[in-house]
Design a protein around this motif. Structure first.
Motif, mmCIF file in Angstrom:
data_model
loop_
_atom_site.group_PDB
_atom_site.id
_atom_site.type_symbol
_atom_site.label_atom_id
_atom_site.label_comp_id
_atom_site.label_asym_id
_atom_site.label_seq_id
_atom_site.Cartn_x
_atom_site.Cartn_y
_atom_site.Cartn_z
ATOM 1 N N VAL A 1 0.956 -1.443 0.485
ATOM 2 C CA VAL A 1 -0.201 -0.047 0.160
ATOM 3 C C VAL A 1 0.628 1.217 -0.121
ATOM 4 O O VAL A 1 1.371 0.999 0.580
ATOM 5 N N TRP A 2 0.946 1.894 -0.667
ATOM 6 C CA TRP A 2 1.541 3.249 -0.999
ATOM 7 C C TRP A 2 -0.241 3.971 -0.970
ATOM 8 O O TRP A 2 -0.843 4.398 -1.558
ATOM 9 N N SER A 3 0.969 5.041 0.224
ATOM 10 C CA SER A 3 -0.463 6.572 0.910
ATOM 11 C C SER A 3 -0.779 7.493 -0.534
ATOM 12 O O SER A 3 -1.656 7.543 -0.249
ATOM 13 N N TRP A 4 -0.217 7.590 -1.125
ATOM 14 C CA TRP A 4 0.066 8.810 -2.317
ATOM 15 C C TRP A 4 -1.133 8.430 -3.721
ATOM 16 O O TRP A 4 -1.481 8.937 -3.721
ATOM 17 N N GLN A 5 -0.934 6.759 -3.478
ATOM 18 C CA GLN A 5 -1.409 6.617 -4.523
ATOM 19 C C GLN A 5 -3.011 6.097 -3.667
ATOM 20 O O GLN A 5 -4.222 6.459 -4.495
ATOM 21 N N GLN A 6 -2.735 5.937 -2.820
ATOM 22 C CA GLN A 6 -4.590 5.660 -2.321
ATOM 23 C C GLN A 6 -5.184 7.311 -2.443
ATOM 24 O O GLN A 6 -6.149 7.938 -2.803
ATOM 25 N N ALA A 7 -4.496 8.263 -2.321
ATOM 26 C CA ALA A 7 -5.096 9.970 -2.332
ATOM 27 C C ALA A 7 -5.263 10.426 -3.620
ATOM 28 O O ALA A 7 -6.671 10.995 -3.872
ATOM 29 N N MET A 8 -4.328 9.640 -4.193
ATOM 30 C CA MET A 8 -4.992 10.398 -5.954
ATOM 31 C C MET A 8 -6.063 9.708 -6.390
ATOM 32 O O MET A 8 -7.447 10.338 -6.684
#
Length: 689
Positions: free
Chosen positions: A594-601
Motif C-alpha cells: 500500500v502506497w499512501s499517495w496512490q490512495q490519495a490520488m
C-alpha cells in the motif's frame, strides 16, 4: 527509490533564489517525532539546522542522521552478538540543534541527542559520513568508496569521526560519547543494568537550504481545516512533515532516504495539494521543476548534489566539481509537467490570477534565467515531437517506451516494478494524452504567446488532434480479459498460496477485464492489476464503462481485486504466471503493498469523476461505493499515512498493516516522511463518509 545505472546530464547550473518570491522567512522551530516499526524518528528544523534522526533497533542497530543540506548524512552501523540483548533503542534526550566549527573555524550545523541501547556488548561495524546516497549504498550493499573513509580519533569513551568534503570544503563530523557503560577495545559494553547510554552529535558543513515556514505553505482555509478537523492531531503531524520537506529551492521527496529533489514526487504532490497551498508555495515547487529541465525540455527525475555530485564528476571527468548532476532517465515526468502546469495556470482560480506573472518570472537558474514561460514551451515541444509517431501510426511500438538499457521509467522505479514491461500503462494511456490536451488548452489561452518562436504555433496546434488519437487508440492495447471460470480458479489458487481467504465469489458471473500494468517488448501484456487507473481519474474523463471497471476492481476484496483492510494494494499479480507473481509479493517495493499517495490520488480522482453530471446514475453510485470503501481503509491506517508505503500481514481474520522494511524479507525500506504522503492536508473524504 532503488539505484540503477542512470542517465546523467551534468549541468553547471547553480540553482539560486533568482526569480523566486522574496517574502519567505523562517521564524518557527520544528521538532517532532514518531515511532514506526523498529525505527525511532525525530525531525528538527531551526534556522540553519534541518536534520532527521533515525534510530533502528534490532540485532544490527544503527544511527542515521540525514540532513537536507547537500542531501548529506552521518551514519553508524553496529553489531550485537547473539544473546547479548534485544538491540532496542530508547531516545532519552530528544535532539536539539547545534552549530560548531571544524578545525579551520568553518561552521558545521547539526544536532545532539542522547539514547540508550539494550545490549550487553556491541561491536562498531562502520561509520559513514557523506551524501545520503552513499549511506543508502552502504546500508544496502555494505560498500563505501575508499576516498571517503573518515578519520577516527578516540579519547577513552569518546569516538570522533570527521572528514572534509572531497573538494576540501567543510565536511562532516560524528561524535559518540559513552555516558552509561564503557568503551572496550572492540566496541561498547553495558553497565550491569544491560544498557549502554550514548551522547551523539552529528554535523554537516553543506550549505543549508532556505526553509519555507509553515505559515507560508497552507492557505487560510486549509490551515483552518487542519486545526479544526476531527483528525487534527494527525493533520498536525502531516503538516509538520510537509514543513520539514519544504524549502524555497525545492521540495524534498522524503526522509531519510531522499532528502532532495525528485521531479515526479514534486509534481504529483503539487497536483494533489494544490487546493490547500498558497500560491507562492505552488510556484516554488513548479519553478524547481522548470529550473532543472534539460536543454530539450525533459524533466529531471533526481539530482546529485553535494558530495555525491563530486563523486559523479570525479568518475566522469576526474574533476572535483560540485555542480549538480541531473538524471533524466524517467519518461513519465516529461508528460506529467504540462498536465500539472495546466491545472495551476488554467483550472485553479488562484493560479489563473497569477499565471502571466509566473510565466514571466525567472526559473531560478543563475546563468540561464527563464523565463518560466520559455521553459514551458520547450517542454511542450518535447511532448509533441515524442508523441507524434503514435499519432501518425497508432501501434504499440510507437508508444513511449522505457529508455534503452533501463528497467525503469515511471513511478514504479524498482527493477521489477513493471514486471519486465517496456511500455507503461500510466504513461501511454493517461499521461501522454493529458499532456497533449494541456498543450492545446495552454495554446488556446494565449499565455504562451510571448514565449513562442515562429515555428511553435503550427507545431503545438497539432496537440488536440494527437490527443484524440492517443485517447482512443492507446488504452485498448493494454486490455486484458480473463474468462470467468479461469479467473475464479486463479484467485482460489493464489489465495491458497498466500494463506488468505478465497474471494473468487466477488468476481461475479462475468469475465474479468482490466488494463495491463505494462506491455513487454513484443507487445504482450503484463497481466497485473494495478492502481494506476487513479491517474486516469485525476487527469482524464473515462467513459462510464471504464469507470465501472475501475470501481469494480476497487470494490473487490484482494486477491480478487485491490482492496484490503490495510489499504489498496498498488499491484495484484493474481492473473499473472508464477514467475511474475514472484516479483509482486508483499515484500516487494512495488508489489502487493500500500502506497499512501496512490490512495490519495485514487480518492481525489473518484471524487472528481463522481461529480460529472453526464454520467449514468448507476456508474456514479459505483464510484461512490468505491470511494466509501477506499476511505474506510484510509481512515483505518491514518497513523501510517505520512509514510511512504506499508505492507500487510493476515492475522486474526484481517489484513493488518505492517511497516515496510520491518521484515528482513522486505526489498527496501520506507521513508518515515514522504512528500506525496502529505497530500491528505488537501484530500478529504466527502461529507457523509
Amino acid at each position: 527509490m532503488p539505484r540503477f545505472a542512470r542517465l546523467f546530464a551534468p549541468v553547471a547550473l547553480a540553482l539560486s533564489l533568482v526569480g523566486a518570491p522574496a517574502a519567505f522567512a523562517d521564524t518557527g522551530v520544528l521538532s517532532y517525532g514518531h515511532i514506526e516499526g523498529r525505527n525511532i524518528n525525530h525531525f528538527v528544523r531551526d534556522g540553519d539546522v534541518a536534520a532527521h534522526l533515525l534510530l533502528r533497533s534490532g540485532a544490527d542497530p544503527r544511527i542515521i542522521v540525514a540532513f537536507p543540506a547537500g542531501n548529506s548524512g552521518a551514519g553508524l552501523w553496529l553489531d550485537i552478538p547473539q544473546g547479548q540483548g534485544s538491540g532496542d533503542w530508547t531516545l532519552t534526550t530528544p535532539p536539539i540543534p547545534v552549530t560548531e566549527s571544524d578545525g579551520q573555524g568553518r561552521p558545521l550545523h547539526g544536532i545532539t541527542f542522547q539514547a540508550s541501547l539494550a545490549a550487553g556488548t556491541v561491536g562498531i561495524r562502520q561509520a559513514v559520513l557523506s551524501s545520503v546516497r552513499v549511506l543508502r549504498d552502504y546500508d544496502a550493499l555494505r560498500t563505501v568508496p575508499d576516498s571517503i573513509s573518515p578519520d577516527l580519533v578516540r579519547d577513552g569513551g569518546r569516538f570522533v569521526w570527521a572528514r572534509d568534503r572531497l573538494d576540501g570544503k567543510p565536511g562532516y563530523r560524528l561524535t559518540v560519547e559513552v555516558v552509561h557503560g564503557q568503551a572496550t577495545d572492540t566496541g561498547l559494553k553495558a553497565d550491569p543494568d544491560g544498557t549502554i547510554g550514548l551522547r551523539v552529535t552529528a554535523l554537516t558543513g553543506e550549505v543549508p537550504l532556505t526553509p519555507l515556514p509553515a505559515d507560508a505553505l497552507l492557505n487560510a482555509q486549509a490551515a483552518h481545516d487542519t486545526a479544526t478537523h476531527d483528525t487534527a492531531a494527525q493533520d498536525t503531524a502531516t503538516r509538520d512533515t510537509l514543513t520539514f520537506l519544504s524549502y524555497r529551492e525545492k521540495f524534498l521527496a522524503g526522509s531519510w532516504r531522499f532528502d532532495t529533489y525528485f521531479g515526479r514526487d514534486t509534481m504529483m504532490s503539487l497536483m494533489l495539494l494544490m487546493p490547500a497551498l498558497q500560491g507562492d508555495a505552488v510556484e516554488a515547487g513548479l519553478r524547481s521543476v522548470f529550473a532543472r529541465l534539460s536543454l530539450i525540455g525533459e524533466v529531471a527525475h533526481e539530482e546529485d548534489v553535494g558530495e555525491f555530485a563530486i563523486l559523479d564528476h570525479l568518475k566522469r571527468e576526474a574533476t572535483a566539481s560540485d555542480d549538480p548532476v541531473y538524471d533524466y532517465k524517467m519518461v513519465d515526468g516529461d508528460f506529467m509537467l504540462p498536465a500539472v502546469t495546466r491545472a495551476w495556470l488554467l483550472d485553479d482560480a488562484q493560479g489563473r490570477a497569477r499565471a502571466a506573472a509566473f510565466l514571466a518570472s525567472g526559473d531560478g537558474r543563475t546563468n540561464q534565467v527563464g523565463p518560466v514561460g520559455r521553459d514551458l514551451v520547450q517542454n511542450l515541444r518535447y511532448v509533441i515531437l515524442h508523441a507524434a509517431a503514435f499519432a501518425r501510426e497508432p501501434r504499440y511500438s510507437n508508444m513511449i517506451r522505457l529508455k534503452h538499457g533501463l528497467p525503469v521509467g515511471q513511478w514504479r522505479d524498482s527493477n521489477d516494478g513493471l514486471g519486465g514491461g517496456l511500455y507503461a500503462y500510466d504513461v501511454n494511456a493517461i499521461l501522454v494524452p493529458a499532456a497533449l490536451e494541456a498543450c492545446a488548452a495552454l495554446l488556446k489561452s494565449g499565455l504562451l504567446d510571448p514565449y513562442m518562436d515562429p515555428g511553435d504555433r503550427p507545431l503545438l496546434s497539432r496537440a488536440a488532434g494527437m490527443a484524440a488519437v492517443w485517447r482512443a487508440k492507446a488504452p485498448p492495447l493494454f486490455t486484458v480479459t480473463i474468462p470467468e471460470r479461469r479467473a475464479k480458479a486463479q484467485v482460489a489458487a493464489y489465495a491458497h498460496d498466500l494463506g488468505v481467504p478465497d474471494t473468487a465469489a466477488a468476481l461475479g458471473r462475468r469475465p474479468v477485464g482490466f488494463h495491463a500494468l505494462s506491455l513487454k517488448r513484443d507487445g504482450t501484456p503484463v497481466r497485473v492489476m494495478h492502481s494506476d487507473e487513479g491517474f486516469g481519474l485525476l487527469f482524464g474523463r473515462p467513459d462510464a464503462r471504464a469507470l465501472d471497471q475501475v470501481a469494480q476492481a476497487l470494490l473487490r476484496p484482494f486477491p480478487a481485486g485491490l482492496m484490503t483492510d490495510a489499504g489498496m494494494v498498488v499491484a495484484n499479480p493474481v492473473f499473472a504466471p508464477p514467475e511474475v507473481q514472484a516479483r509482486f509479493t508483499r515484500n516487494a517495493y512495488h508489489g502487493s503493498v500500500v502506497w499512501s499517495w496512490q490512495q490519495a490520488m485514487m480518492a481525489t480522482g473518484l471524487e472528481r469523476q463522481a461529480r460529472r453530471p453526464e454520467l449514468p446514475r448507476a456508474t456514479k453510485a459505483r464510484l461512490r461505493q468505491a470511494q466509501a470503501a477506499l476511505w474506510r481503509a484510509i481512515e483505518a491506517t491514518r497513523g501510517l499515512q505520512n509514510s511512504e508505503l506499508w505492507s500487510w500481514a493476515f492475522q486474526d481474520g484481517r489484513y493488518q498493516p505492517v511497516a515496510f522494511g520491518a521484515s528482513g524479507a522486505d526489498a527496501d525500506e520506507a521513508n518515515a516522511a514522504q512528500l506525496w504522503s502529505t497530500v491528505y492536508l488537501a484530500v478529504r473524504p466527502p461529507p457523509g463518509l
